[in-house]
Scaffold this active site. Structure first.
Site, PDB file in Angstrom:
ATOM      1  N   ASP A 291      41.650  43.569  39.822  1.00  0.00           N
ATOM      2  CA  ASP A 291      42.027  42.297  39.463  1.00  0.00           C
ATOM      3  C   ASP A 291      40.673  41.400  40.131  1.00  0.00           C
ATOM      4  OD1 ASP A 291      43.796  40.049  38.112  1.00  0.00           O
ATOM      5  OD2 ASP A 291      43.014  39.304  40.125  1.00  0.00           O
ATOM      6  N   GLU A 334      41.620  38.899  33.890  1.00  0.00           N
ATOM      7  CA  GLU A 334      40.799  39.441  34.401  1.00  0.00           C
ATOM      8  C   GLU A 334      40.751  40.544  34.874  1.00  0.00           C
ATOM      9  OE1 GLU A 334      43.257  36.351  36.407  1.00  0.00           O
ATOM     10  OE2 GLU A 334      42.130  36.696  34.569  1.00  0.00           O
TER      11      GLU A 334
END
Length: 428
Positions: A291, A334
């Site tokens: 992440d 993301e």
């Protein structure tokens, strides 16, 4: 030397004229190319049975070495740039047309033949000989066309980026098969000596090299556009061939539009299959969930266009760092996932390498970008994709909540991972 030069000249002339007709197929119609391909068949067979020239390595017929080899390459070109439904048309036309010719000759033999004024009579024996040779040659061509398509597609799995090698191997292998088959008939019908086989084989290998080179040059310089999506088939080509471009289309549908990585749907299907394969074969399988830290701030400070560039850069970096047996997915805005065949401890080190690479990448370093990662692996207690995903997700949360820019991947079975159920907040 003269014979060799002339054979090469014949190959160049044949190829040049045929690809010119093919190139203008949208303007003059593909039928012109197909007809030109078909009318050469009689000349090919006739020359292969009676017309030979001497080369240092044996006796060679231009009909077999040049014209037939060129025809096979033209059929491959037709298949590559159109589809199997199109390439079957000249193949079936030649097969059925020559079968019809033999049938009609059998009927013609029943006529009471009248002499011409000069006393000449038709040479029916020659027609018989040529007819059966043409049927046999066309039957071989039918098999050759299927084999070259199958081989070309099969080699695509390993040689997709090596187009010349892929075409050359396909053409050379099929021409070898054809030389053995046609020589057997030629030896039986016309008593061709063994020197004809070896001379013809060497000549066909040279033709394969020359035609493959010319075909790659033509494709690269004149046919650079994308290959069209194939239409449905209902015959033997549908059964025996699978479409590289269809597979490419399916592969494209399973990818994220921004980064080009496999998307969440593919992660769910491919991931579960990979876990089951790992359990079945006892091969290691690890999952890394990665992440981007504080990604929202990048969008807020620099705009979403720059944020998209960052995601593309990270996707490219992950693609460069992963191996052939790894799969990379974009599973969220993301958030990325990697299914890796590495053992757990090695996968954790791999995660550290990715973390360091993101920090030092020239593309992402100007944003002072960092990533956090959680790592888990298939084990006795994690026997499904949901299990390893939940565990990796817990570890990712721990990496985020303890300072970010780190990789968490304690050994599977660690008390903190198996006893505590973490709740991931909505925004990290």
């Amino acid at each position: 030397m003269l014979n060799s030069f002339l054979l090469l000249a014949e190959a160049v002339v044949y190829f040049s004229v045929m690809v010119t007709l093919f190139r203008f197929r949208k303007r003059i119609g593909l039928g012109v190319f197909v007809c030109a391909l078909g009318v050469m068949h009689f000349l090919e067979t006739y020359l292969a049975s009676v017309f030979y020239v001497a080369l240092p390595f044996g006796m060679v017929s231009p009909g077999s070495a040049v014209l037939f080899s060129g025809k096979l390459v033209m059929l491959l070109l037709l298949y590559m740039k159109e589809d199997a439904a199109t390439v079957r048309q000249p193949i079936y036309g030649l097969l059925l047309g020559n079968t019809l010719m033999v049938g009609l000759v059998l009927l013609l033999r029943m006529h009471a033949i009248a002499e011409l004024p000069d006393g000449r009579l038709p040479d029916i024996g020659f027609i018989d000989e040529m007819g059966w040779l043409m049927v046999w040659g066309t039957t071989l061509l039918f098999v050759d066309a299927i084999l070259i398509i199958l081989l070309y597609e099969k080699l695509g799995r390993t040689l997709r980026k090596a187009q010349f090698a892929r075409i050359l191997i396909s053409v050379a292998c099929v021409l070898t098969f054809d030389q053995a088959g046609f020589f057997a008939a030629l030896h039986f019908v016309a008593g061709a000596p063994i020197a004809v086989f070896f001379g013809g084989w060497f000549a066909k290998m040279a033709a394969a090299l020359a035609f493959s080179g010319m075909l790659v040059a033509y494709l690269r310089w004149f046919e650079a556009r994308e290959i069209s999506v194939p239409r449905g088939l209902t015959d033997i080509f549908d059964t025996l061939t699978y479409r590289e471009r269809y597979e490419a289309l399916v592969e494209h549908v399973g990818r994220d539009g921004l980064t080009g990585l496999l998307h969440r749907g593919r992660f769910d299907s491919d991931g579960e299959a990979a876990v089951q394969a790992s359990l079945r074969t006892a091969r290691p399988l690890s999952l890394l969930i990665i992440d981007v830290d504080h990604f929202k701030s990048i969008n807020d400070r620099f705009g979403h266009a720059e944020g998209d560039k960052v995601l593309k850069a990270i996707a490219a970096l992950l693609g460069e760092m992963t191996g052939a047996e790894d799969q990379v997915f974009r599973i969220g805005g993301e958030e990325f996932a990697i299914l890796s065949s590495r053992p757990h401890s090695v996968a954790k080190l791999f995660g550290e390498s990715i973390r360091n690479a993101v920090k030092t990448s020239a593309t992402t370093s100007r944003f002072e970008l960092t990533v956090s990662a959680g790592v888990s692996s298939v084990s006795e207690t994690t026997r499904s994709l949901a299990d390893i995903f939940a565990l990796a997700d817990q570890r990712l949360y721990r990496a985020k909540s303890t300072g970010r820019d780190r990789v968490v991947g304690e050994p599977v079975g660690h008390e903190a991972d198996t006893a505590v159920a973490w709740t991931k907040p909505a925004q990290l």
